[in-house]
Design an enzyme around this catalytic site. Structure first.
Site, mmCIF file in Angstrom:
data_model
loop_
_atom_site.group_PDB
_atom_site.id
_atom_site.type_symbol
_atom_site.label_atom_id
_atom_site.label_comp_id
_atom_site.label_asym_id
_atom_site.label_seq_id
_atom_site.Cartn_x
_atom_site.Cartn_y
_atom_site.Cartn_z
ATOM 1 N N ASN A 160 0.695 -1.358 0.128
ATOM 2 C CA ASN A 160 -0.355 -0.310 -0.255
ATOM 3 C C ASN A 160 0.783 1.132 0.140
ATOM 4 O OD1 ASN A 160 0.655 0.189 2.977
ATOM 5 N ND2 ASN A 160 -1.116 0.302 3.869
ATOM 6 N N TYR A 188 6.522 -2.089 19.097
ATOM 7 C CA TYR A 188 7.227 -2.806 17.639
ATOM 8 C C TYR A 188 7.184 -4.070 17.767
ATOM 9 C CZ TYR A 188 9.673 -4.667 14.352
ATOM 10 O OH TYR A 188 9.968 -5.614 13.107
ATOM 11 N N SER A 237 11.724 -10.597 13.993
ATOM 12 C CA SER A 237 12.787 -10.290 13.940
ATOM 13 C C SER A 237 13.504 -10.744 15.741
ATOM 14 C CB SER A 237 12.556 -8.591 14.780
ATOM 15 O OG SER A 237 13.054 -8.273 15.019
ATOM 16 N N ALA A 238 15.263 -10.176 15.604
ATOM 17 C CA ALA A 238 15.843 -10.496 16.883
ATOM 18 C C ALA A 238 15.548 -10.259 17.770
ATOM 19 C CB ALA A 238 17.021 -9.871 17.109
ATOM 20 N N ASN A 260 5.584 3.023 3.297
ATOM 21 C CA ASN A 260 6.626 3.660 3.419
ATOM 22 C C ASN A 260 7.320 2.749 2.919
ATOM 23 O OD1 ASN A 260 8.848 4.442 5.958
ATOM 24 N ND2 ASN A 260 9.309 2.301 5.442
ATOM 25 N N ASN A 298 18.345 3.676 12.401
ATOM 26 C CA ASN A 298 19.025 2.368 11.988
ATOM 27 C C ASN A 298 20.517 3.472 11.939
ATOM 28 O OD1 ASN A 298 16.426 1.015 11.155
ATOM 29 N ND2 ASN A 298 16.938 0.793 13.072
ATOM 30 N N LYS A 338 5.290 -8.218 17.187
ATOM 31 C CA LYS A 338 6.300 -9.292 16.491
ATOM 32 C C LYS A 338 5.933 -10.918 16.995
ATOM 33 C CE LYS A 338 7.927 -7.966 12.989
ATOM 34 N NZ LYS A 338 7.781 -7.983 11.214
ATOM 35 N N PHE A 346 6.280 -9.994 4.492
ATOM 36 C CA PHE A 346 7.066 -8.557 4.617
ATOM 37 C C PHE A 346 6.173 -7.805 4.368
ATOM 38 C CE2 PHE A 346 9.285 -10.306 1.404
ATOM 39 C CZ PHE A 346 10.997 -10.736 1.919
HETATM 40 P P1 NAD Z 1 9.669 -1.837 4.680
HETATM 41 O O1 NAD Z 1 9.248 -0.154 5.122
HETATM 42 O O2 NAD Z 1 10.033 -0.504 3.744
HETATM 43 O O3 NAD Z 1 8.937 -2.562 4.309
HETATM 44 C C1 NAD Z 1 7.152 -2.646 4.422
HETATM 45 C C2 NAD Z 1 6.336 -3.042 3.543
HETATM 46 O O4 NAD Z 1 5.502 -2.647 4.069
HETATM 47 C C3 NAD Z 1 6.864 -1.362 3.005
HETATM 48 O O5 NAD Z 1 6.670 -1.294 1.606
HETATM 49 C C4 NAD Z 1 5.417 -0.822 3.092
HETATM 50 O O6 NAD Z 1 4.799 0.241 2.028
HETATM 51 C C5 NAD Z 1 4.462 -2.042 3.428
HETATM 52 N N1 NAD Z 1 3.308 -1.837 3.923
HETATM 53 C C6 NAD Z 1 3.567 -1.522 5.116
HETATM 54 N N2 NAD Z 1 1.502 -1.394 5.544
HETATM 55 C C7 NAD Z 1 1.207 -2.078 4.304
HETATM 56 C C8 NAD Z 1 0.126 -2.476 4.381
HETATM 57 N N3 NAD Z 1 -1.034 -2.193 5.686
HETATM 58 N N4 NAD Z 1 -0.464 -2.899 3.807
HETATM 59 C C9 NAD Z 1 0.031 -3.301 2.159
HETATM 60 N N5 NAD Z 1 1.373 -3.539 2.383
HETATM 61 C C10 NAD Z 1 2.014 -2.576 3.899
HETATM 62 O O7 NAD Z 1 10.526 -2.468 5.820
HETATM 63 P P2 NAD Z 1 11.680 -3.913 5.358
HETATM 64 O O8 NAD Z 1 13.083 -3.217 6.264
HETATM 65 O O9 NAD Z 1 11.919 -4.431 4.352
HETATM 66 O O10 NAD Z 1 11.340 -5.019 7.182
HETATM 67 C C11 NAD Z 1 9.667 -5.771 6.082
HETATM 68 C C12 NAD Z 1 9.534 -6.655 7.236
HETATM 69 O O11 NAD Z 1 10.669 -7.286 7.735
HETATM 70 C C13 NAD Z 1 8.978 -6.232 7.991
HETATM 71 O O12 NAD Z 1 7.732 -6.832 8.567
HETATM 72 C C14 NAD Z 1 9.995 -5.889 9.574
HETATM 73 O O13 NAD Z 1 8.695 -5.676 10.731
HETATM 74 C C15 NAD Z 1 10.913 -7.155 9.453
HETATM 75 N N6 NAD Z 1 12.211 -6.723 10.408
HETATM 76 C C16 NAD Z 1 12.743 -6.425 9.498
HETATM 77 C C17 NAD Z 1 14.364 -5.638 9.514
HETATM 78 C C18 NAD Z 1 14.849 -4.441 9.503
HETATM 79 O O14 NAD Z 1 16.008 -4.162 10.073
HETATM 80 N N7 NAD Z 1 15.070 -4.619 8.367
HETATM 81 C C19 NAD Z 1 14.557 -6.446 11.171
HETATM 82 C C20 NAD Z 1 13.765 -6.942 11.828
HETATM 83 C C21 NAD Z 1 12.371 -7.296 11.365
HETATM 84 C C1 UD1 Z 2 16.604 -1.915 16.222
HETATM 85 C C2 UD1 Z 2 15.488 -2.291 16.205
HETATM 86 C C3 UD1 Z 2 15.299 -3.316 16.567
HETATM 87 C C4 UD1 Z 2 14.786 -3.467 14.865
HETATM 88 C C5 UD1 Z 2 16.129 -3.017 14.178
HETATM 89 C C6 UD1 Z 2 15.727 -2.998 12.622
HETATM 90 C C7 UD1 Z 2 15.793 -0.837 18.618
HETATM 91 C C8 UD1 Z 2 15.538 -1.317 20.403
HETATM 92 N N1 UD1 Z 2 15.418 -2.354 17.857
HETATM 93 O O1 UD1 Z 2 17.364 -2.582 15.728
HETATM 94 O O2 UD1 Z 2 13.839 -3.969 16.981
HETATM 95 O O3 UD1 Z 2 14.320 -5.040 14.608
HETATM 96 O O4 UD1 Z 2 16.378 -1.731 14.319
HETATM 97 O O5 UD1 Z 2 14.614 -1.720 12.193
HETATM 98 O O6 UD1 Z 2 15.289 0.315 18.239
HETATM 99 N N2 UD1 Z 2 23.786 3.618 17.030
HETATM 100 C C9 UD1 Z 2 23.641 3.976 17.212
HETATM 101 N N3 UD1 Z 2 23.187 5.530 17.078
HETATM 102 C C10 UD1 Z 2 22.685 5.731 15.483
HETATM 103 C C11 UD1 Z 2 22.003 4.480 15.424
HETATM 104 C C12 UD1 Z 2 22.099 3.800 15.871
HETATM 105 O O7 UD1 Z 2 24.667 4.557 18.040
HETATM 106 O O8 UD1 Z 2 22.100 6.292 15.346
HETATM 107 C C13 UD1 Z 2 23.606 2.326 17.865
HETATM 108 C C14 UD1 Z 2 22.828 1.725 18.450
HETATM 109 O O9 UD1 Z 2 22.961 2.450 19.671
HETATM 110 C C15 UD1 Z 2 22.812 0.113 18.610
HETATM 111 C C16 UD1 Z 2 24.056 -0.110 17.243
HETATM 112 O O10 UD1 Z 2 23.920 1.221 16.564
HETATM 113 O O11 UD1 Z 2 23.811 -0.069 19.388
HETATM 114 C C17 UD1 Z 2 22.409 -0.910 15.950
HETATM 115 O O12 UD1 Z 2 21.170 0.333 16.024
HETATM 116 P P1 UD1 Z 2 20.070 -0.223 14.700
HETATM 117 O O13 UD1 Z 2 20.496 0.261 14.081
HETATM 118 O O14 UD1 Z 2 19.039 1.023 15.284
HETATM 119 O O15 UD1 Z 2 19.136 -1.798 14.942
HETATM 120 P P2 UD1 Z 2 18.884 -2.326 16.841
HETATM 121 O O16 UD1 Z 2 18.424 -1.068 17.728
HETATM 122 O O17 UD1 Z 2 19.176 -3.596 16.762
#
Ligand code: NAD
Ligand code: UD1
Length: 342
Positions: free
Chosen positions: A34, A150, A126-127, A37, A200, A154, A82
């Site tokens: 949709n 969040y 997710s972790a 993001n 991040n 999960k 996803f």
């Molecule tokens: P992202 O935001 O880039 O992708 C998610 C997609 O879902 C987007 O394109 C968004 O538009 C779509 N979306 C959101 N709500 C929707 C809805 N109601 N209907 C249809 N589409 C919808 O995120 P990502 O990083 O690609 O993450 C994908 C999945 O992996 C997520 O479920 C996220 O929680 C999980 N995840 C991501 C990370 C990470 O670090 N990126 C870590 C652990 C888990």
């Molecule tokens: C975070 C989320 C996690 C999610 C993941 C991906 C939290 C507590 N956890 O993980 O649930 O699945 O993002 O979306 O938010 N850092 C800095 N400066 C910054 C950003 C990050 O020092 O500007 C450090 C953080 O303190 C951490 C490491 O970098 O030690 C990684 O951070 P980040 O990329 O945000 O991931 P997580 O916190 O591991």
């Protein structure tokens, strides 16, 4: 006839990379999104790389009629789910939206699958489901908890999937617990493009390297880690999505709920990541040491033995590749897209 996979959230960061991995492995992807993001640019980029327009339907996973129409139109074997909201800080501010999309949306997907007789799903877990686990590395048997809304969503979805598998012996679920996905496809035309200030680490580092931001705030330098900064299991997004293709094959012969860590199995500190990025980009990444970020854990990394054993998969791309691919994407596309959004 190619096997068809429904990819929810396929226009997003990980979903778009998964579509490429599916195409390379000979599957047909049907993408729904949709654009909550994301936008069409990732779909255009998929066409550029594969030479074929992706099959895409714009719609919301909370919309049952929309989902039914998708399952009626295509012969879906498995869903890669996803779609969802993923910003931890935002989930604290607007928890109900997170429950509505991540839990309610997943419930609609599962009910639509039941109506259509589809019984195989790969879920983006997710972790974060390990909460503040003191013992590292974490295995799939480590205790689960959540430290924010969040993470709760999960966890709830994992419980829901376990209950569903308990009720239907033919249902197969791979709940893939991602550690810290970073990097981008080699082409440099798809990657992570967060809106606003990146929450991040890697997107922030990349924006400092291009000069879009003056310096990185390093959150915490007094952890009991190699250099006092946080330690994470960064995994290249292409390795991550290849793990999904391996999980597809696993689900052919395995039913029930299977949680699987997708990580490298090695912790890398924030300052080690910064140094690797500087070496690859040739740019200085200025940083300031500051207070710990509330809710952060000192270290989080995976025991990936289960993934190796069950899926025959392991992450192979190096930290240098993660940085080089992030840098290529950032230089050519993310900066331009961010400017267009501003
Ligand atoms: P992202 O935001 O880039 O992708 C998610 C997609 O879902 C987007 O394109 C968004 O538009 C779509 N979306 C959101 N709500 C929707 C809805 N109601 N209907 C249809 N589409 C919808 O995120 P990502 O990083 O690609 O993450 C994908 C999945 O992996 C997520 O479920 C996220 O929680 C999980 N995840 C991501 C990370 C990470 O670090 N990126 C870590 C652990 C888990
Ligand atoms: C975070 C989320 C996690 C999610 C993941 C991906 C939290 C507590 N956890 O993980 O649930 O699945 O993002 O979306 O938010 N850092 C800095 N400066 C910054 C950003 C990050 O020092 O500007 C450090 C953080 O303190 C951490 C490491 O970098 O030690 C990684 O951070 P980040 O990329 O945000 O991931 P997580 O916190 O591991």
């Amino acid at each position: 006839m190619k096997e068809t996979i429904l990819v929810t959230g396929g226009a997003g960061y990980i979903g778009s990379h998964a579509c490429l991995a599916l195409a390379e492995a000979g599957y047909e992807a049907v993408i729904i999104d949709n654009f909550a993001n994301s936008d069409r640019s990732s779909l255009d980029a998929l066409q550029l790389i594969t030479g074929a327009a992706p099959i895409f339907l714009e719609g919301d996973i909370r919309d049952a009629a929309f989902l039914d129409s998708v399952f009626a139109r295509f012969r879906i074997s498995t869903v890669m789910h996803f779609a969802g909201l993923k910003a931890v800080g935002e989930s604290v501010a607007i928890p109900l939206e997170y429950y509505e999309v991540n839990v309610g949306g997943t419930l609609e997907v599962l009910k639509a699958m039941q109506r259509a007789g589809v019984r195989s799903i790969i879920f983006s877990s997710s972790a974060t489901v390990y909460g503040d686990c003191k013992v590292q590395p974490v295995t799939e048997a480590s205790p689960r908890s959540a430290t924010n809304p969040y993470g709760q969503t999960k966890l709830v979805v994992e419980y829901m999937l376990e209950d569903l598998c308990g009720s239907d012996p033919e249902f197969g679920v791979a709940s893939l617990r991602y550690f810290n996905p970073v990097g981008a496809h080699k082409s440099g035309v798809i990657g992570e493009n967060p809106r606003g200030v990146p929450a991040n680490l890697m997107p922030f580092v990349a924006q400092v390297a291009t000069g879009q931001r003056p310096y990185l705030n390093v959150f915490g330098s007094d952890y009991e880690t190699v250099d006092g900064t946080g330690v994470r299991d960064f995994i290249h997004v292409v390795d991550l999505v290849e793990g999904h293709v391996a999980a597809l094959k696993y689900l052919k012969s395995h039913k029930g709920f299977t949680p699987i860590n997708l990580g490298v199995g090695r912790g890398v500190s924030v300052l080690e990541m910064v140094a690797a990025f500087e070496a690859v980009s040739g740019r200085k990444v200025e940083y300031r040491l500051c207070d710990r970020r509330p809710g952060d854990v000192a270290a989080s990394y995976a025991d990936p033995a289960n993934a190796n054993a069950l899926l025959g998969w392991r992450a192979v791309r190096s930290v240098e590749e993660m940085c080089a691919d992030t840098w290529r994407w950032q230089q050519h596309h993310a900066a331009r897209n961010a400017a267009a959004q501003a």
